[in-house]
Design a protein around this motif. Sequence first.
Motif, PDB file in Angstrom:
ATOM      1  N   UNK A   1      61.451  80.430  60.899  1.00  9.59           N
ATOM      2  CA  UNK A   1      61.792  81.294  61.773  1.00  9.59           C
ATOM      3  C   UNK A   1      60.202  80.058  62.446  1.00  9.59           C
ATOM      4  N   UNK A   2      58.956  79.462  62.024  1.00  4.08           N
ATOM      5  CA  UNK A   2      58.595  79.319  62.671  1.00  4.08           C
ATOM      6  C   UNK A   2      58.433  77.463  62.623  1.00  4.08           C
ATOM      7  N   UNK A   3      59.527  77.270  61.220  1.00  5.60           N
ATOM      8  CA  UNK A   3      59.420  75.889  61.321  1.00  5.60           C
ATOM      9  C   UNK A   3      61.126  75.385  62.445  1.00  5.60           C
ATOM     10  N   UNK A   4      61.454  76.230  63.426  1.00  7.07           N
ATOM     11  CA  UNK A   4      62.908  76.315  63.915  1.00  7.07           C
ATOM     12  C   UNK A   4      62.195  75.373  64.743  1.00  7.07           C
ATOM     13  N   UNK A   5      60.854  75.850  65.789  1.00  5.98           N
ATOM     14  CA  UNK A   5      60.423  75.376  66.690  1.00  5.98           C
ATOM     15  C   UNK A   5      60.658  73.541  67.208  1.00  5.98           C
TER      16      UNK A   5
ATOM     17  N   UNK B   1      66.565  79.744  75.265  1.00  5.10           N
ATOM     18  CA  UNK B   1      65.863  79.562  74.184  1.00  5.10           C
ATOM     19  C   UNK B   1      65.883  80.867  73.012  1.00  5.10           C
ATOM     20  N   UNK B   2      65.335  82.348  73.324  1.00  3.57           N
ATOM     21  CA  UNK B   2      65.170  82.649  72.485  1.00  3.57           C
ATOM     22  C   UNK B   2      66.704  83.736  71.826  1.00  3.57           C
TER      23      UNK B   2
ATOM     24  N   UNK C   1      65.737  75.533  72.101  1.00  8.18           N
ATOM     25  CA  UNK C   1      65.611  76.940  71.538  1.00  8.18           C
ATOM     26  C   UNK C   1      64.206  77.767  72.510  1.00  8.18           C
ATOM     27  N   UNK C   2      63.119  78.034  71.759  1.00  5.90           N
ATOM     28  CA  UNK C   2      62.571  78.687  72.476  1.00  5.90           C
ATOM     29  C   UNK C   2      61.512  77.214  72.645  1.00  5.90           C
ATOM     30  N   UNK C   3      61.390  76.734  72.391  1.00  6.39           N
ATOM     31  CA  UNK C   3      60.156  75.625  72.572  1.00  6.39           C
ATOM     32  C   UNK C   3      61.203  74.543  73.303  1.00  6.39           C
ATOM     33  N   UNK C   4      61.638  74.626  73.351  1.00  7.16           N
ATOM     34  CA  UNK C   4      62.433  73.747  74.771  1.00  7.16           C
ATOM     35  C   UNK C   4      62.328  74.121  75.326  1.00  7.16           C
TER      36      UNK C   4
END
Length: 242
Positions: free
Chosen positions: A177-181, A29-30, A190-193
Amino acid sequence: MQALLDWLDGLLANNSIFTLQTLSFYGDGLTTTVQLVFLSLIIGLVMAVPLAIGRSSRHGFIKWPIFLYTYVFRGTPLLIQLYLIYYGVVFVEGIQDTWLWAIIKEPFMPALFAFTLNTAAYTTEIFRGAIKATPQGEIEAARAYGMSPALALRRIVLPSAFRRALPAYGNEVIFMLHASAIASVVTLMDLTGAARFVYARFYAPFDAFLFVAAIYLCLTFTILYFFRFLEKRLLAHLRPMT
């Protein structure tokens, strides 16, 4: 080697939900998050420079279409743009019968497209404001040296505008970067996924999402440090002499 991995897996499993398997999900995810943000910022920056120049033009037929583009993408939520691009692409007639379908059927490409268009719109306005703020004396000095408008733009205006735009652009990078969540809403891992997957598997929302929050925090401070370093190097001439 396998015995060592099994030993580490057991050690982590005895301590928390973070086994080697779940950590590998976070690692993937990172990687996906960094790739998505980095590529969208690079492509968006390349797009934004000529668009900012065109947006600063005196000719209406050049600046008004660019204004409309930046107005739409800055005035609507990124999540809506992502939904429209991700779900709307399948309604393009005949797209599934072309070679493009093999590329855009995966969630990464529509997400990259949406993120790139969004950050390019914001970056265009950032650089347009920096170009407009160029001191008139710098432009007159370039003319006095016999520079053409194109040469003055390349050697004087753009480097000066980039230095002025650096703090605002640093904020834009952190925002992306924050919106990529939100990329995980279109099934992108991704990280949130990854955190959602771990939460669904172990029913431990605090552990899963606090770990991701810590990763985002580390990435944010890394970006802040990088842009502060750039500002010190590029704006050193503005610091008072001691």
